[in-house]
Motif scaffolding. Structure first.
Motif, PDB file in Angstrom:
ATOM      1  N   VAL A   1      33.754  18.419  -9.443  1.00 26.84           N
ATOM      2  CA  VAL A   1      34.571  19.546  -9.911  1.00 26.84           C
ATOM      3  C   VAL A   1      34.703  19.506 -11.432  1.00 26.84           C
ATOM      4  O   VAL A   1      34.607  20.536 -12.116  1.00 26.84           O
TER       5      VAL A   1
ATOM      6  N   LEU B   1      33.444  22.413 -14.095  1.00 29.72           N
ATOM      7  CA  LEU B   1      34.430  23.002 -15.000  1.00 29.72           C
ATOM      8  C   LEU B   1      34.033  22.801 -16.458  1.00 29.72           C
ATOM      9  O   LEU B   1      34.125  23.724 -17.279  1.00 29.72           O
TER      10      LEU B   1
ATOM     11  N   LEU C   1      42.136  24.111 -19.410  1.00 27.69           N
ATOM     12  CA  LEU C   1      40.999  23.821 -18.536  1.00 27.69           C
ATOM     13  C   LEU C   1      40.200  22.633 -19.058  1.00 27.69           C
ATOM     14  O   LEU C   1      39.691  21.825 -18.277  1.00 27.69           O
TER      15      LEU C   1
ATOM     16  N   ALA D   1      39.460  19.175 -17.090  1.00 31.72           N
ATOM     17  CA  ALA D   1      38.107  18.631 -16.917  1.00 31.72           C
ATOM     18  C   ALA D   1      38.039  17.186 -17.385  1.00 31.72           C
ATOM     19  O   ALA D   1      37.452  16.321 -16.706  1.00 31.72           O
TER      20      ALA D   1
END
Length: 352
Positions: free
Chosen positions: A222, A226, A257, A261
Motif C-alpha cells: 500500500v 501511495l 499522504l 506513505a
C-alpha cells in the motif's frame, strides 16, 4: 530596378525532441537497474554459509525435490531475499518521499521519528510485556512508528502557520531526542531487555522467514502504491507553497499522504528487520544525480536501486567472515557512509 525576392531557405528537418530522447534513456536505465536487481537476488539465493553449486541451486529453485539443499533455498534464502527486496524498495521510496516533502536532500525516514518510534515500542514490548522474537516485535514496532509519525505531524501543524518543512524537521528532531532518551533509560535499567533488543536493533535479514514477509508485505505494498501516485504532486511541491497553490495543488493533502506513505513503508520495514541506515538517505541522492529532480523518475529508480544495495550488503556480510555472518545493518553503514561522503565531495548535493 526590381529586386527579386530571394526564395525562402529550406527548412531543415527538426531534430528529435530532447525530452523524448531523455525519457527513452531514463526508461532504458530503469530496465538495466531492474536487471541488476534480478542478478543480485539470484546471487543472494546462491551464496550462503553452506556452499551449494550454482547448477544445483538453479535446479532446486524451480523444482523443490525436498532435499537438504532445497530446504535451505526455499525455506531460508528465498524468503530472506524477497524480504530484502521488499524492504529495500520500501526504504528507498520512503527516503525519496521524505526528502521531497521536507525539500531537504539530507533528510531520511528517521527524520520523522519513525525508526525511533519503532525502537521505543520494541523496547517497551520486551521490558513490560515480555515479548520475544521477531514475529512478536513486528506489530509493536509498526504501531510505534505510526504513533511517532502522527505526533510529529501534529506538532508540525500546530499554530497558524500550519505544516512547513522546517517545522516538520524540528518536530521530528525533538521527538527523536525524547525517544532516544527513553530507550537509553529502559536499556540501562533492564539488562535482559538490552540483550534481546540489541539483536533486533542492529538490523538483520538473517532468520526472517516467510511469515515475517507475509505480515509486512500488505503495508509495504500500500505504501509503494501511495508513494508512486504522489510523484506529480511532489514535483509541484518542490516549486514552493505559493507556486504550488497557484497551480491548484493541494499542499496539505500531499503532505498528509506523503507522511502516511513514509509511515507505512519505513514502519513496516523497520518492524521486519530493524533499523537500517543510509539506504533511504544515500540512494535517492545518487538517483537525483543520475536522472535529475523529477520525482516521476526518482521514485521508481530509488525503488529498484535500494534493494540492490541492501541485498548486496547482505550477500557481502555472508562471505566476509564465514561461517559467521555480519548483520546487514552493519554492512550498509560501512558501505553507505563512504559512498554518501563521496557523492557530497564530488559535487553539490542534487537539488530537489
Amino acid at each position: 530596378m526590381v529586386v527579386s525576392a530571394s526564395p525562402p531557405a529550406a527548412r531543415a528537418d527538426p531534430p528529435p525532441a530532447p525530452r523524448a530522447r531523455s525519457r527513452a534513456l531514463r526508461g532504458a536505465g530503469l530496465l538495466c537497474a531492474a536487471g541488476v536487481l534480478v542478478l543480485v537476488m539470484l546471487l543472494s539465493i546462491w551464496v550462503g554459509s553452506k556452499g551449494i553449486p550454482f547448477a544445483s541451486t538453479w535446479s532446486v529453485l524451480w523444482h523443490n525435490d525436498g532435499s537438504a539443499d532445497a530446504v535451505i533455498i526455499h525455506d531460508q534464502r528465498i524468503p530472506r531475499t524477497l524480504l530484502g527486496a521488499l524492504v529495500g524498495a520500501a526504504l528507498g521510496l520512503a527516503g525519496a518521499v521524505m526528502q521531497a516533502l521536507t525539500r531537504n536532500p539530507l533528510a531520511d525516514p528517521g527524520l520523522l521519528g519513525v525508526n525511533n518510534g519503532a525502537s521505543a515500542a520494541v523496547v517497551s514490548a520486551i521490558a513490560f510485556a515480555g515479548v520475544s522474537g521477531v514475529l512478536g516485535y513486528v506489530w509493536f514496532a509498526f504501531l510505534g512508528a505510526a504513533i511517532a509519525s502522527v505526533v510529529v505531524y501534529l506538532l508540525g501543524t500546530a499554530g497558524r502557520a500550519g505544516a512547513t518543512p522546517d517545522r516538520l524537521v524540528m518536530s521530528g528532531a525533538a521527538l527523536t531526542a525524547v525517544l532516544q532518551a527513553y530507550i537509553g533509560a529502559v536499556l540501562l535499567i533492564d539488562p535482559d531487555t538490552f540483550n534481546q533488543f540489541r539483536f533486533w536493533n542492529v538490523g538483520s535479514l538473517s532468520g526472517r522467514r516467510g511469515d515475517v514477509l507475509l505480515q509486512v508485505s500488505p503495508f509495504i505494498a500500500v505504501g509503494i502504491v501511495l508513494a508512486l501516485l504522489l510523484a506529480r504532486p511532489l514535483n509541484v511541491l518542490a516549486l514552493g507553497e505559493q507556486t504550488g497553490k497557484a497551480l491548484g495543488a493541494h499542499i496539505g493533502r500531499t503532505r498528509v499522504l506523503g507522511a502516511i506513505a513514509v509511515t507505512l513503508l519505513c514502519g513496516a520495514s523497520t518492524a521486519a528487520i530493524g533499523p537500517i541506515a543510509f539506504i533511504g538517505l544515500a540512494v535517492p541522492q545518487a538517483v537525483r544525480i543520475l536522472v535529475g529532480p523529477d520525482q516521476r523518475w526518482v521514485l521508481p529508480y530509488s525503488m529498484v536501486l535500494s534493494p540492490v544495495l541492501l541485498i548486496g550488503a547482505d550477500v557481502l556480510g555472508r562471505i566476509l567472515n564465514p561461517p559467521e555472518e555480519l548483520q546487514v545493518g552493519i554492512v550498509t553503514a560501512f558501505l553507505g557512509a563512504p559512498v554518501f561522503i563521496a557523492l557530497c565531495r564530488r559535487r553539490k548535493l542534487a537539488r530537489l
